[in-house]
Design a protein around this motif. Structure first.
Motif, short mmCIF file in Angstrom:
data_model
loop_
_atom_site.label_atom_id
_atom_site.label_comp_id
_atom_site.label_asym_id
_atom_site.label_seq_id
_atom_site.Cartn_x
_atom_site.Cartn_y
_atom_site.Cartn_z
N ASP A 221 0.89 -1.23 0.32
CA ASP A 221 -0.19 -0.28 0.28
C ASP A 221 1.03 1.20 0.09
OD1 ASP A 221 -2.67 1.37 0.37
OD2 ASP A 221 -1.37 2.26 2.35
N SER A 222 0.44 2.30 -0.76
CA SER A 222 1.26 3.60 -0.75
C SER A 222 0.06 4.71 -0.80
CB SER A 222 1.98 3.32 -2.11
OG SER A 222 1.11 3.52 -3.31
N VAL A 223 -1.22 4.19 -0.30
CA VAL A 223 -2.29 5.23 -0.40
C VAL A 223 -2.81 5.38 1.04
CG1 VAL A 223 -4.75 5.57 -1.19
CG2 VAL A 223 -3.06 4.42 -2.72
N GLY A 224 -2.84 4.75 1.91
CA GLY A 224 -3.44 4.86 3.07
C GLY A 224 -5.17 4.93 3.16
N GLY A 225 -5.37 5.53 4.25
CA GLY A 225 -6.93 5.94 4.38
C GLY A 225 -7.85 4.90 4.48
N ASP A 226 -9.29 5.16 3.92
CA ASP A 226 -10.28 4.28 4.13
C ASP A 226 -9.79 2.78 3.16
OD1 ASP A 226 -11.66 5.65 5.71
OD2 ASP A 226 -12.71 6.72 4.06
N LEU A 227 -9.33 3.23 2.03
CA LEU A 227 -8.84 1.98 1.15
C LEU A 227 -7.99 1.17 1.94
CD1 LEU A 227 -8.77 0.46 -1.49
CD2 LEU A 227 -6.89 2.01 -2.31
N LEU A 228 -6.86 1.52 2.52
CA LEU A 228 -6.02 0.53 3.41
C LEU A 228 -6.90 0.07 4.45
CD1 LEU A 228 -3.43 -0.63 3.97
CD2 LEU A 228 -2.85 1.36 5.45
N ALA A 229 -7.81 0.72 5.31
CA ALA A 229 -8.57 0.00 6.37
C ALA A 229 -9.44 -1.05 5.78
CB ALA A 229 -9.50 0.90 6.96
N GLY A 230 -9.92 -0.92 4.68
CA GLY A 230 -11.01 -1.84 4.02
C GLY A 230 -10.24 -3.04 3.43
N LEU A 231 -9.01 -2.89 2.90
CA LEU A 231 -7.98 -4.15 2.63
C LEU A 231 -7.72 -4.70 3.81
CD1 LEU A 231 -6.09 -2.39 -0.20
CD2 LEU A 231 -8.03 -4.01 -0.67
N ILE A 232 -7.13 -4.25 4.46
CA ILE A 232 -6.89 -4.84 5.96
C ILE A 232 -7.83 -5.69 6.39
CG2 ILE A 232 -6.08 -4.69 8.36
CD1 ILE A 232 -4.50 -2.19 7.61
N SER A 233 -8.88 -5.25 6.57
CA SER A 233 -10.27 -6.12 7.11
C SER A 233 -10.36 -7.57 6.25
CB SER A 233 -11.29 -5.42 7.14
OG SER A 233 -11.82 -5.29 5.78
N GLN A 234 -9.74 -7.65 4.91
CA GLN A 234 -9.81 -8.76 4.11
C GLN A 234 -8.68 -9.63 4.17
OE1 GLN A 234 -12.07 -7.74 0.50
NE2 GLN A 234 -11.54 -5.66 1.04
N VAL A 235 -7.74 -9.23 4.90
CA VAL A 235 -6.21 -9.97 4.87
C VAL A 235 -6.45 -11.34 5.31
CG1 VAL A 235 -3.94 -10.15 5.26
CG2 VAL A 235 -4.98 -8.05 4.59
N ASN A 236 -6.00 -12.24 4.81
CA ASN A 236 -6.03 -13.71 5.36
C ASN A 236 -5.50 -13.90 6.53
OD1 ASN A 236 -7.01 -14.35 2.80
ND2 ASN A 236 -5.32 -15.24 2.05
N TYR A 237 -5.63 -14.64 7.59
CA TYR A 237 -4.95 -14.94 8.70
C TYR A 237 -3.65 -15.31 8.47
CZ TYR A 237 -3.75 -16.88 13.46
OH TYR A 237 -3.36 -17.14 14.62
N GLY A 238 -2.66 -14.70 9.01
CA GLY A 238 -1.26 -15.01 8.76
C GLY A 238 -0.87 -14.08 7.48
N GLY A 239 -1.60 -13.42 6.97
CA GLY A 239 -1.16 -12.69 5.85
C GLY A 239 -0.46 -11.27 6.18
N SER A 240 0.15 -10.44 5.05
CA SER A 240 0.72 -9.54 5.50
C SER A 240 0.52 -8.10 4.68
CB SER A 240 2.18 -9.64 5.08
OG SER A 240 2.78 -10.77 5.73
N VAL A 241 0.77 -7.05 5.37
CA VAL A 241 0.39 -5.58 4.88
C VAL A 241 1.59 -4.86 4.84
CG1 VAL A 241 -0.75 -3.64 4.85
CG2 VAL A 241 -1.74 -5.94 5.46
N PHE A 242 2.22 -4.29 3.59
CA PHE A 242 3.35 -3.65 3.55
C PHE A 242 3.07 -2.18 3.13
CE2 PHE A 242 4.02 -8.02 2.54
CZ PHE A 242 5.07 -8.31 3.44
N LEU A 243 3.48 -1.10 4.15
CA LEU A 243 3.14 -0.02 3.98
C LEU A 243 4.31 1.23 3.58
CD1 LEU A 243 1.21 0.43 7.16
CD2 LEU A 243 0.29 0.02 4.98
#
Length: 243
Positions: A221-243
């Protein structure tokens, strides 16, 4: 060293100015090197740093340019020698310290990265800070996410996003979702390796909850905001988010 040219931003109580100025060389501090700058690239932060009242630069005058590549011409470091090709990105370069929009620059030794043998200084700055950021994210992602895992890349048309997509494709990732509103970039993003291109609204759940159905292995992610929040809620258990 003779006088040299730099792009400098200045501000007093009532006057803001920016432009090319002639600078005098300063004595090189201990554990610093002086670099003849071959190239620097233009980042969004550089645009902010060059704008009035952006808040990026807090003390003036300052030379913008958050990265640079070039050759060491003077050294007061035991670890770096005259003639070495190096690059610098981050560490406050161009924001709290004078940056790459200059023919010469002095930096502390710990900021230096030796230029890889297979890159020229020009190529290093074509990739620039955006490419370096993307590479850091992909390097970490590769260690934890399988090649068939769904990777979502936001800001896909930008520097970080586009380089990340190209790197993921080159590494064999087969499920890359590019998030972009730019219709004109669809074909280009597919050429880079994106397997699907969606607009933000298409990938956000409705409504956005703290936890939604798990559909994503990783997010770059290089955007943040509501888009990032919405994506985080869909990440698999054990998944990763890179900011």
């Amino acid at each position: 060293m003779e006088q040299f040219l730099a792009f400098e931003v200045t501000k007093t109580d009532n006057v803001y100015a920016r432009g090319i100025v002639r600078k005098k060389p300063q004595a090189l501090p201990n554990k610093h090197v002086a670099i003849k700058v071959d190239y620097s690239d233009i980042n969004y932060k550089d645009a902010l740093a060059s704008a009035k009242n952006s808040g990026v630069i807090r003390d003036y005058p300052k030379i913008p340019g958050v990265d640079l590549a070039g050759e060491i011409i003077e050294s007061r470091s035991e670890n770096w020698q005259i003639g070495q090709k190096v690059l610098v990105t981050g560490y406050g370069l161009g924001v709290s310290a004078n940056g790459g929009f200059s023919q010469y620059q002095q930096v502390p030794e710990e900021w230096l990265v030796a230029l890889p043998e297979n890159l020229t200084t020009k190529e290093a700055m074509i990739f620039g800070t955006a490419g370096f950021t993307a590479a850091l994210a992909v390097t970490k992602l590769e260690k934890v996410i399988p090649k068939n895992g769904r990777v979502v890349v936001t800001g896909a048309s930008g520097g970080v996003g586009s380089v990340a997509i190209a790197l993921l494709h080159r590494l064999g990732y087969t499920n890359i979702t590019a998030v972009s509103r730019k219709k004109a970039d669809v074909a280009w993003l597919k050429d880079l390796g994106a397997t699907e291109i969606v607009e933000p609204e298409e990938i956000l759940p409705e409504p956005i909850k703290a936890l939604n159905k798990q559909r994503i292995a990783a997010v770059i992610d290089s955007v943040g905001g509501d888009l990032l929040a919405g994506l985080i809620s869909q990440v698999n258990y054990g998944g990763s988010v890179f900011l």
